[in-house]
Structure formats: structure tokens, C-alpha cells
Design a protein around this motif. Sequence first.
Motif, PDB file in Angstrom:
ATOM      1  N   SER A 188      40.127  33.851  33.518  1.00  0.00           N
ATOM      2  CA  SER A 188      39.891  34.468  32.217  1.00  0.00           C
ATOM      3  C   SER A 188      38.461  34.966  32.071  1.00  0.00           C
ATOM      4  N   ALA A 189      37.639  34.746  33.091  1.00  0.00           N
ATOM      5  CA  ALA A 189      36.232  35.139  33.036  1.00  0.00           C
ATOM      6  C   ALA A 189      35.685  35.156  34.458  1.00  0.00           C
ATOM      7  N   VAL A 190      34.495  35.708  34.599  1.00  0.00           N
ATOM      8  CA  VAL A 190      33.890  35.864  35.925  1.00  0.00           C
ATOM      9  C   VAL A 190      33.725  34.513  36.622  1.00  0.00           C
ATOM     10  N   TRP A 191      33.259  33.493  35.901  1.00  0.00           N
ATOM     11  CA  TRP A 191      33.013  32.211  36.561  1.00  0.00           C
ATOM     12  C   TRP A 191      34.303  31.606  37.084  1.00  0.00           C
ATOM     13  N   ALA A 232      42.754  38.482  37.164  1.00  0.00           N
ATOM     14  CA  ALA A 232      41.857  38.301  36.018  1.00  0.00           C
ATOM     15  C   ALA A 232      42.433  38.988  34.793  1.00  0.00           C
ATOM     16  N   TYR A 233      42.253  38.333  33.666  1.00  0.00           N
ATOM     17  CA  TYR A 233      42.565  38.917  32.354  1.00  0.00           C
ATOM     18  C   TYR A 233      41.579  38.338  31.353  1.00  0.00           C
ATOM     19  N   ASN A 266      34.586  42.806  42.933  1.00  0.00           N
ATOM     20  CA  ASN A 266      34.344  42.202  44.241  1.00  0.00           C
ATOM     21  C   ASN A 266      35.002  40.833  44.395  1.00  0.00           C
ATOM     22  N   LEU A 267      35.699  40.393  43.351  1.00  0.00           N
ATOM     23  CA  LEU A 267      36.298  39.061  43.368  1.00  0.00           C
ATOM     24  C   LEU A 267      37.811  39.073  43.276  1.00  0.00           C
ATOM     25  N   VAL A 268      38.385  40.038  42.566  1.00  0.00           N
ATOM     26  CA  VAL A 268      39.804  39.961  42.210  1.00  0.00           C
ATOM     27  C   VAL A 268      40.636  41.018  42.927  1.00  0.00           C
ATOM     28  N   ASP A 269      41.936  40.746  42.984  1.00  0.00           N
ATOM     29  CA  ASP A 269      42.905  41.687  43.538  1.00  0.00           C
ATOM     30  C   ASP A 269      43.668  42.417  42.432  1.00  0.00           C
ATOM     31  N   HIS A 270      43.856  41.733  41.292  1.00  0.00           N
ATOM     32  CA  HIS A 270      44.572  42.288  40.145  1.00  0.00           C
ATOM     33  C   HIS A 270      43.727  42.056  38.893  1.00  0.00           C
ATOM     34  N   ILE A 271      43.728  43.018  37.996  1.00  0.00           N
ATOM     35  CA  ILE A 271      43.035  42.844  36.730  1.00  0.00           C
ATOM     36  C   ILE A 271      43.888  43.448  35.613  1.00  0.00           C
ATOM     37  N   SER A 272      44.027  42.716  34.513  1.00  0.00           N
ATOM     38  CA  SER A 272      44.808  43.191  33.371  1.00  0.00           C
ATOM     39  C   SER A 272      43.885  43.393  32.180  1.00  0.00           C
ATOM     40  N   GLY A 306      50.832  47.390  36.765  1.00  0.00           N
ATOM     41  CA  GLY A 306      51.550  46.201  36.321  1.00  0.00           C
ATOM     42  C   GLY A 306      51.393  45.935  34.836  1.00  0.00           C
ATOM     43  N   PHE A 307      52.281  45.115  34.317  1.00  0.00           N
ATOM     44  CA  PHE A 307      52.194  44.602  32.952  1.00  0.00           C
ATOM     45  C   PHE A 307      52.055  43.079  33.018  1.00  0.00           C
ATOM     46  N   HIS A 308      51.257  42.565  32.095  1.00  0.00           N
ATOM     47  CA  HIS A 308      51.030  41.122  31.985  1.00  0.00           C
ATOM     48  C   HIS A 308      51.526  40.694  30.605  1.00  0.00           C
TER      49      HIS A 308
END
Length: 379
Positions: free
Chosen positions: A66-69, A84-85, A99-105, A168-170
Motif C-alpha cells: 500500500s506504500a513504498v516501504w 502496489a495500490y 523500480n520495485l513493482v510489477d503491477h500498480i493499480s 487490469g482491474f482491482h
Amino acid sequence: MPNPMLNPTIPSPCYVCEEAKLEANLQLMQQVQNETGVEIILALKGFSMWSTFNLVKQYLQGSTASAVWEARLGKEEIGKQVHAYSPAFKPADIDELVNLVDHISFNSLGQWQRYKQQILASKVSAGLRVNPEHQEAETELYDPSAPGSRLGIRAQDLHSADLSDIEGFHIHNLCECDSFATERTIKAFEDKFGKWLPQLKWINFGGGHLMTRSGYNVKHLIDTLKAFKARHPHLTVILEPGSAVAWETGSLVAEVVDIVDNQDKIAILDISATAHMPDVLEMPYRPEVRGAAKADEKPFTYRLGGNSCLAGDAIDLYSFDHELQVGERIIFEDMIHYTMVKTTFFNGVEHPSIGIIRKDGSFELVRKFEYEDFKNKLS
């Protein structure tokens, strides 16, 4: 067999995860994955005890943040997929997340448009959080589909939008729900958002699927997910439970520090409801205490109270077979999911340690908090 929570090497206070119980939950989730073809990832907001992640990553497909950390934690300690969302991302968040995630919503079309070019250049798969406007959660505080919710885009707001680069949809509207709530949610989702499904690559049905709770109809969940995949075979389906992963896998060990008398007998413990068990006050809910019952069901009734200076730092009335004694252990059940992630250092009270009872029965203390942790959290 002796009670592992009474192991004298376990300090008080301490959160204690039982490795065998965690693995049993993960094995059930693996069964769901194997029989349906869905991908299950860990929602770090519900369970971030990274000392267990070597086990978790043997069964699950990654994590969601839910956040960068949280994204960094998932990337560093689990690897595999990182999703990430957030209700809203700042530019600096996106700079790190690509640089961290594969999917982001994204939670809004405005956020998507603001960061669209950066996301497309990064090759991260982009999605939108949508709101099915279908309510299943019993507690308003935890209901993302409540009227006026800030979470997710309604179908009526998508009709004129350009979604050509959305993959995609989340959807997330459940909270510790059963498989029939999942089935109803999927129907509501298809009714409102079905027109867009042919152009998508993945669907994330969020968390709240409490498949590891006793009595949960796992077969019905499997049948429901298989039916959805049969209707939409081109879609990758993702679930991201938090509570279900660590459900009933451990306890909070506390100790009676004093007993006072004011209308009720009050046992003051070395833990704090507001600092260490905040959902007790926020939900509110009454945690189970090992060996205890409701008030007056057993001979000796006590109100269990915390050790901060907050007047309302109290849990509930419990009855016991015997009179409580100073120094006696009190064990709060099912305190691993959503509890540890919400703790604070309020009032400077001692923060519970974190430990694991390994599958061979041995206890490992993995974290003990010191004064420096309290001091460094401030400034």
C-alpha cells in the motif's frame, strides 16, 4: 502435550507466531491455487512479519503493498511478484515504485493520467481500482464500498474514459468474509464492469477471503473461481488476502502486573489495548483469552486493562476458574494478523517482543524492542 505458549523462554509481552499453524494456512492456499489456477499474494498491510517470509514465499506468488516501504519489504524479503495500490501516489512514490513493482493499480483516472507516461515507459502493468458499489463488510470502518467511499472508481465514471493502456482491474470490498460473499461480489462486478473485461489481462479480487477460518467453504470458493475463469479464460485472477494468511497462527503473551478494585476487579497487564491491540478499540471487538470465558460464566471475573495512561485503555470483562495472581500469564488468541502492523510506542510503554515457535517446538526470539526504538521513532 505441554502448552507451547507457556515456554519459560518466551518473554512478556510478546507476539508469538506458531510456524506449523502458519504453514497449514499456506498449504490450504496452495490447494486453492492448484485447483483454480488463481495467484495468491500476501497483503502486507495485514501481515508483515518478515521473519516468516522464507516460509511464505514457498507457497504464495508474491506480495501486495500500500506504500513504498511495504513494496520494498515485499521486494527484498519475498521477491517474486510485487503489486502496489494506494488511494493516492505522490510523484516521489512513483519514482521509487517503478523500480520495485510489477503491477500498480490507481485509485482514480486523474492519478492514472498524471503518471501514465512514466508507467508505460517502465513496463509496469497498470490497473485501476474499481468500486463495485456492492457491500459485504459488516463494519463501516472497513467497508470500501460504503456510500461516499474514497476507494475505487465507479462504473458510471469509466464510460467515457480511454482505457486502452489499462491491463487490469482491482476490486476490494470484503473484510473477513465467506465464499458466498466472494460469489456475490463477482456477480456484482461482472454486472457493472463486464463490458471492459475482454480488453483486460488481469483481475485482482483483493482480500477479505477468509479461507483459512474454520467452517469456510473452500470447495465453494474453488468452484466460484473456476467458474469465473471459465467465463473469462484470458484473464489472470489474483487474490491478496491478509488476515487469512496468518489467521489463528499466534498469540500475544501478556502478564498481570497489578490487580485493583473499582466496581470490578481490574487486572492491569503489561500490554496496552490502544498501543498493541488497537482493533479492540477501533472495531471494536473482544479478543479471546485462553482459558477464560465471558463475565460471570466462571467463578472469578476481571476487567483486563492496559498499562498506558489512556483512561479507556481497557479490553473487556473475562472470567477465570481461579483468582488471578500478579505475574500470571494471560494469552490473547489470534493476534498475529492486522495487530502487529498497527502497534505504536504510545506513552513509552514496553513494546511486545516478536517470536516464533518453530515446527520442532523450539522458541526463537526474533525481535526485542529497546529504548532506542522508541526514541528513534520520534525526533
